[in-house]
Design an enzyme around this catalytic site. Sequence first.
Site, short mmCIF file in Angstrom:
data_model
loop_
_atom_site.label_atom_id
_atom_site.label_comp_id
_atom_site.label_asym_id
_atom_site.label_seq_id
_atom_site.Cartn_x
_atom_site.Cartn_y
_atom_site.Cartn_z
N ASP A 177 76.53 18.75 -4.02
CA ASP A 177 75.13 19.20 -4.04
C ASP A 177 74.97 20.52 -4.79
O ASP A 177 74.49 21.51 -4.25
CB ASP A 177 74.59 19.36 -2.61
CG ASP A 177 74.74 18.12 -1.76
OD1 ASP A 177 74.46 17.03 -2.28
OD2 ASP A 177 75.14 18.24 -0.59
N GLU B 89 66.68 11.05 -1.56
CA GLU B 89 66.86 12.44 -1.15
C GLU B 89 67.11 13.32 -2.37
O GLU B 89 66.96 12.88 -3.51
CB GLU B 89 68.01 12.55 -0.15
CG GLU B 89 69.33 11.99 -0.63
CD GLU B 89 70.36 11.85 0.49
OE1 GLU B 89 70.01 12.09 1.67
OE2 GLU B 89 71.51 11.50 0.19
#
Length: 330
Positions: free
Chosen positions: A33, A211
């Site tokens: 991420d 997401e």
Amino acid sequence: MRPAPLLLLAGVALGGAASPTQPILRGDVQIHDPTVLRVNGAYVAFGTGHEYIDDGTLRVKTSPDGVTWTDAGTLTQTQPAWVNGALGTNPPNLWAPNITLHGGTAYLYYAASQFGKNTSAIGLTTNKTFDPNHPTRGWTDLGIVVRSGPGDNFNAIDAARIDTPDGRAWLAFGSWWDGIKLRELDPASGKLKTRNKTLYRLASRGGQGIEAPSILQHGGYYYLFTSWDRCCAGVNSTYRIMMGRARTVTGPYTDRTGRPLTDGGGTPLLTSAGRYIGPGGQEAFHDGARDTLAYHYYDADDAGLSKLQTATLRWGADGWPTLDPHPGGS
């Protein structure tokens, strides 16, 4: 991440023109991420913490050129005190940071969550003297920005701030449930705008995996990039990067065919290929005169470890971006 190193590392054939590929990144590129910031020509990347290691706090990498990366440790030694109060426990790690600059201050959003539940909160830490050579110094944690629980139809993780030309600021977030949401921020404090409590709905797959939102402005549009399907499973991950665009930051966003993103629409940008499995957790950002996408992938040639990759967003005549292929043609 500059044009010359990109072409060199891409392995352009001598004596003939070749299409560029994504750069070959070197050094310590293990990250999940990623969020990347360029300051005074140097690069800093923050990523999800390692489970049960260093209290799961956010990881930090640095690079002088966006190509060769060095580990810089963790942002903090322990999780902020508010995390346990908000979740009732300290999770194995903190997730999905997002860093931006506004008025000389660095704003770093991050998530604390119980995996598989929407008992979650997005926190904020700021730095008024951010130094890319000492990226872990000078931070002040300001606590919770937005939170979610069992009574909500969203999950308060995967924050992404965007500052718009009209002087306003916005926070996109969301994971699974009803998808991607947006709230207005106070640009200076970085917290939610009290005079605008509207929860904007940007994208949804009706409960399926979506997401990691990231919004980038380009050419009169706002582009929303998201990750679909399953992350965090090494080479069994099915992550892929999808996109849509809108004339205003609050939407409505549609894909290349005109299908609304709130109705499951999305145009593919990047999927698994070769050793590069499950690309996602992406962030699009302005990198000087160019636009860049940073993301992680699971390396099939290295036991499925998650690694950093960057790629130039190449804007077509139709206004939609593409990415160069991976090194090796995959």
